[in-house]
Motif scaffolding. Structure first.
Motif: not given
Length: 410
Positions: A147, A185-186, A188
């Motif tokens: 994250s 959520s993406g 990363t």
């Protein structure tokens, strides 16, 4: 991983010990509570810079403790600790070259378009892709992908005197989400906040990322055309010279001459008059271009005349080893051979296949419990040292033919 990040590697490394204490697992309750307070307090800082509270909360949903792995990885940087030949062996080898040539064929139509648009050689872009994410393979590894908000918050929290970089990147990352380019959520990336196929830090994403495939978003996470075009745009805007090489391997007239002119900047024609010759025996083109003499391993190893494009590559990652690896890998993807001069290793190196075998045998003997990937990193070296000491061998940590032969005998 490019210059804006690499400039800060030294402070991250220096902060390592203090940072580990700050997130030490022996004081989890204190550390977690303090980290949560930091996240809560930083929300107002982000809001003052234009980050919507709803975006902030979505990005930090479920984040309650710092990531100790971020601190552990910040303490080791191969650009600063590996020898130049170890660094290149892990990155410029049969495996990375073959994969690059396969990617060259697969993505040819897009590479044609990117070259026309930005003037950056396709093999350089493929080499960067290899160096940064192993042609996207690391993006599929849960043990690597993290994250971004948690990673950057960990760095900012762990060393408050040196948190400016991480705080700046965190705000930029949140603004990428806010602009709708990626879902929380993406968002990363690596332990240090580098993202996507070509590992852009958030501020560089905002400055250089482009939408090559035309879907309305510069998507460096899942769009290879966007990622490669973004890397090309970064290089172009930092002065890449179309149609020029990154440098030339050369034979020097004498060690005294090499020592006298090391790092000197002269035209190619002036270097030729001093007796420098291309290692491949060909004539130098572009006699008026300027170049610096670089000896990565000192006078006993290969020598190079590095042109402007070499230093543009260092805008991506400010390390000579990195720029050399990109240039050398690009040449081999394009069909050129290996270097003419040998590195002063003092031992016979292993092929990629043999390095896989070495790791497997070290694992079978109980010395190694890491990933079998053919890359001789810190874990493999520690295992080699342990084995060499047990066997009464010279403990040099080198992945050599002699070492593999000893393991085969066992």
């Amino acid at each position: 991983m490019h210059r804006a990040f690499s400039k800060h590697l030294s402070w991250i490394m220096a902060a390592g010990v203090a940072a580990v204490i700050a997130v030490a697992p022996t004081r989890p309750a204190f550390a977690d509570a303090a980290f949560r307070r930091w996240i809560n307090d930083f929300q107002s800082v982000a809001a003052n810079q234009g980050v919507n509270p709803s975006v902030y909360k979505a990005a930090f949903a479920g984040v309650s403790d710092p990531d100790p792995d971020v601190i552990a990885k910040a303490r080791f940087q191969p650009e600063f600790q590996d020898t130049v030949w170890d660094y290149l062996d892990n990155r410029v080898n049969e495996e990375s070259i073959a994969k690059g040539q396969a990617m060259r064929r697969e993505w040819k139509p897009w590479l044609d378009r990117i070259e026309r648009a930005y003037g950056v050689d396709r093999d350089i872009l493929l080499a960067i892709w290899s160096m940064e994410s192993n042609y996207g393979r690391i993006l599929k590894r849960d043990d690597v992908m993290k994250s971004i908000p948690r990673s950057l918050a960990t760095l900012a929290y762990a060393d408050r005197k040196r948190s400016k970089f991480a705080r700046q990147q965190l705000v930029a990352a949140l603004k990428i989400v806010q602009a709708g380019h990626v879902a929380p959520s993406g968002l990363t990336g690596s332990w240090a906040g580098a993202m996507g196929h070509t590992q852009f830090i958030p501020t560089s994403y905002r400055a250089f990322a482009v939408d090559m495939d035309g879907d309305g978003h510069p998507n460096i996470w899942t769009s290879v055309p966007d990622a490669l075009a973004s890397a090309a745009n970064l290089l172009k805007k930092n002065g890449w010279q179309t149609g020029r090489t990154w440098g030339y391997e050369v034979f020097v007239p004498s060690e005294a001459t090499a020592a006298k002119y090391r790092r000197a900047n002269k035209t190619i024609g002036e270097w030729a008059k001093l007796g420098f010759r291309r290692a491949n025996g060909r004539d130098f083109p572009f006699a008026s271009d300027r170049a610096n003499l670089v000896l990565p391993a000192g006078p006993g190893g290969p020598a190079f005349l590095m042109t402007k494009n070499f230093f543009v590559l260092k805008r991506y990652n400010n390390a000579d080893k990195y720029a050399l690896a990109v240039g050398h890998l690009a040449d081999q993807i394009g069909g050129y051979g290996p270097l003419f001069a040998e590195w002063p290793r003092g031992y016979t190196p292993l092929s990629v296949k043999e390095r896989y075998e070495l790791q497997k045998r070290l694992s079978q003997s109980g010395h190694y419990d890491g990933k079998i990937d053919g890359k001789i990193g810190s874990g493999s070296k520690a295992a080699i040292f342990a084995y060499q000491r047990e066997e009464g061998m010279a403990a040099d940590g080198n992945a050599s033919k002699a070492l593999l032969e000893s393991l085969r005998g066992d």
